[in-house]
Write a protein that holds these residues in place. Structure first.
Motif, PDB file in Angstrom:
ATOM      1  N   ILE A   1       0.850  -1.177   0.000  1.00  0.00           N
ATOM      2  CA  ILE A   1       0.000   0.000   0.000  1.00  0.00           C
ATOM      3  C   ILE A   1       0.893   1.236   0.000  1.00  0.00           C
ATOM      4  O   ILE A   1       2.066   1.171   0.407  1.00  0.00           O
ATOM      5  N   ARG A   2       0.342   2.343  -0.483  1.00  0.00           N
ATOM      6  CA  ARG A   2       1.048   3.610  -0.375  1.00  0.00           C
ATOM      7  C   ARG A   2       0.304   4.513   0.596  1.00  0.00           C
ATOM      8  O   ARG A   2      -0.926   4.509   0.627  1.00  0.00           O
ATOM      9  N   VAL A   3       1.072   5.250   1.393  1.00  0.00           N
ATOM     10  CA  VAL A   3       0.463   6.188   2.323  1.00  0.00           C
ATOM     11  C   VAL A   3       0.973   7.594   2.061  1.00  0.00           C
ATOM     12  O   VAL A   3       2.119   7.797   1.634  1.00  0.00           O
TER      13      VAL A   3
ATOM     14  N   VAL B   1      -2.015   8.135   5.889  1.00  0.00           N
ATOM     15  CA  VAL B   1      -3.333   7.846   5.344  1.00  0.00           C
ATOM     16  C   VAL B   1      -3.159   7.095   4.022  1.00  0.00           C
ATOM     17  O   VAL B   1      -2.435   7.541   3.132  1.00  0.00           O
ATOM     18  N   VAL B   2      -3.815   5.951   3.900  1.00  0.00           N
ATOM     19  CA  VAL B   2      -3.706   5.136   2.690  1.00  0.00           C
ATOM     20  C   VAL B   2      -4.245   5.914   1.493  1.00  0.00           C
ATOM     21  O   VAL B   2      -5.357   6.457   1.541  1.00  0.00           O
ATOM     22  N   ASP B   3      -3.453   5.969   0.407  1.00  0.00           N
ATOM     23  CA  ASP B   3      -3.979   6.614  -0.797  1.00  0.00           C
ATOM     24  C   ASP B   3      -3.798   5.758  -2.056  1.00  0.00           C
ATOM     25  O   ASP B   3      -4.293   6.124  -3.117  1.00  0.00           O
ATOM     26  N   GLU B   4      -3.137   4.598  -1.934  1.00  0.00           N
ATOM     27  CA  GLU B   4      -3.090   3.612  -3.015  1.00  0.00           C
ATOM     28  C   GLU B   4      -3.075   2.223  -2.409  1.00  0.00           C
ATOM     29  O   GLU B   4      -2.387   1.995  -1.399  1.00  0.00           O
TER      30      GLU B   4
ATOM     31  N   GLU C   1      -8.461   0.132   2.966  1.00  0.00           N
ATOM     32  CA  GLU C   1      -9.031   0.964   1.911  1.00  0.00           C
ATOM     33  C   GLU C   1      -8.384   2.341   1.899  1.00  0.00           C
ATOM     34  O   GLU C   1      -7.813   2.785   2.914  1.00  0.00           O
ATOM     35  N   VAL C   2      -8.480   3.006   0.754  1.00  0.00           N
ATOM     36  CA  VAL C   2      -8.025   4.384   0.648  1.00  0.00           C
ATOM     37  C   VAL C   2      -8.737   5.219   1.716  1.00  0.00           C
ATOM     38  O   VAL C   2      -9.949   5.106   1.915  1.00  0.00           O
ATOM     39  N   GLY C   3      -7.967   6.006   2.431  1.00  0.00           N
ATOM     40  CA  GLY C   3      -8.509   6.835   3.504  1.00  0.00           C
ATOM     41  C   GLY C   3      -8.285   6.278   4.893  1.00  0.00           C
ATOM     42  O   GLY C   3      -8.446   7.001   5.877  1.00  0.00           O
ATOM     43  N   ASP C   4      -7.900   4.999   5.008  1.00  0.00           N
ATOM     44  CA  ASP C   4      -7.631   4.415   6.316  1.00  0.00           C
ATOM     45  C   ASP C   4      -6.362   5.014   6.933  1.00  0.00           C
ATOM     46  O   ASP C   4      -5.378   5.286   6.239  1.00  0.00           O
ATOM     47  N   ARG C   5      -6.371   5.177   8.240  1.00  0.00           N
ATOM     48  CA  ARG C   5      -5.197   5.633   8.998  1.00  0.00           C
ATOM     49  C   ARG C   5      -4.418   4.397   9.457  1.00  0.00           C
ATOM     50  O   ARG C   5      -4.962   3.555  10.170  1.00  0.00           O
TER      51      ARG C   5
ATOM     52  N   TRP D   1       1.584  -3.372   7.684  1.00  0.00           N
ATOM     53  CA  TRP D   1       0.836  -2.258   8.269  1.00  0.00           C
ATOM     54  C   TRP D   1      -0.287  -2.778   9.160  1.00  0.00           C
ATOM     55  O   TRP D   1      -0.659  -3.946   9.123  1.00  0.00           O
ATOM     56  N   ALA D   2      -0.828  -1.875   9.948  1.00  0.00           N
ATOM     57  CA  ALA D   2      -2.012  -2.148  10.766  1.00  0.00           C
ATOM     58  C   ALA D   2      -2.778  -0.847  10.901  1.00  0.00           C
ATOM     59  O   ALA D   2      -2.209   0.247  10.805  1.00  0.00           O
TER      60      ALA D   2
END
Length: 297
Positions: free
Chosen positions: A30-32, A70-73, A82-86, A104-105
């Motif tokens: 994931i990308r943050v 914050v997840v953005d990819e 999901e996108v938007g998760d912290r 990640w978690a």
């Protein structure tokens, strides 16, 4: 995007804040959008080139492995986020505005981005060395250099498992160690005798690399009951060096569990802007940390 990078091995002055291409999340990643990045001793050891023979890197290179954001990819095959998760976790080149994470978690409620960025590597390390040294409930663990990030984690994990801890740190951090449930004493001349007066030692951890391995072996009576993460020559004393990371997903799961039960808190001693990564490294190398240092993005 902006990120911290270096083009040659050396001191903190080799770090530069540069413009770079954004990374993207590949399969299983994931990308943050990074909000904070943890500052770890391994970061400046890599920058100095201490690991280049065993862990070669291509220059120029980014810095950092811990982040919150914050997840953005979301990469192919990734589920449960999901996108938007912290989230908080481990990746590469995390001293940056965007970073790709491999583990990640979700961040627990009530945890700030600054606090979350300080947990991943120190918790993985703390859980690993406690396992490797073989200490159990009802026994006593001696921790040399107990007030930093890994030490703070070790003390609280041990307390949760019914392990008594004797911790050494500077005079200014004695009350801090006691607040985490440890029997505390200062390092310096006569420290080993002060430890003996506190009780029998079943196992010991060297977290500071301050030349205490001989005394740790004497206090435990067995070099196999001593583990170091910081001394460059543990084999001289028959001591094991712990340098191979374990499972970060498992460490993050245990971290969130301890946080949820109110059994863990590692304070952030100081936060720095991304542009002051060099200052963060200087302070980290100086030691005497109480808890964690993080960069704010």
């Amino acid at each position: 995007m902006r990120k911290v990078s270096f083009t040659e091995f050396g001191g903190p002055d080799v770090l530069r804040l540069v413009d770079a291409e954004e990374p993207h999340a590949g399969p299983g990643r994931i990308r943050v959008a990074v909000r904070a990045a943890g500052v770890n001793p391994v970061d400046w050891r890599i920058r100095e080139g201490q690991f280049r023979t065993i862990r070669p890197i291509e220059l120029p290179a980014g810095v950092g492995q811990d982040a919150s954001g914050v997840v953005d990819e979301v990469g192919e095959g990734v589920e449960g986020v999901e996108v938007g998760d912290r989230v908080f976790g481990e990746g590469t080149s995390t001293y940056a505005e965007f970073a790709v994470l491999s583990a990640w978690a979700r961040m627990p409620e009530g945890l700030t981005f600054e606090e979350a960025a300080g947990y991943p590597s120190v918790m993985e390390t703390a859980l690993r060395v406690i396992r490797e040294v073989g200490v159990r409930s009802g026994q006593t663990l001696l921790v040399s250099g107990a007030s930093g990030g890994v030490g703070s984690a070790v003390l609280q994990i041990a307390r949760d498992r019914g392990i008594t801890v004797i911790g050494t740190a500077g005079a200014a951090n004695q009350d801090y160690l006691r607040s985490l449930g440890a029997l505390a004493t200062t390092y310096g001349e006569g420290w080993a005798e002060r430890v003996r007066r506190l009780g029998r030692v079943d196992a010991a951890l060297d977290l500071a690399g301050s030349g205490v391995l001989r005394e740790l072996v004497e206090l435990t009576g067995d070099p196999h009951r001593v583990v170091s993460i910081a001394d460059p020559a543990p084999a001289e004393f028959g001591v094991r060096f712990s340098g191979t990371a374990g499972s970060m997903p498992e460490a993050l799961a245990e971290t969130t569990g301890l946080l949820a039960r109110g059994r863990l808190r590692i304070p952030v001693e100081k936060s720095y802007p991304l542009a002051e990564a060099a200052a963060a490294h200087i302070d980290s190398q100086a030691g005497h940390t109480r808890g964690r240092r993080v960069l704010i993005v």
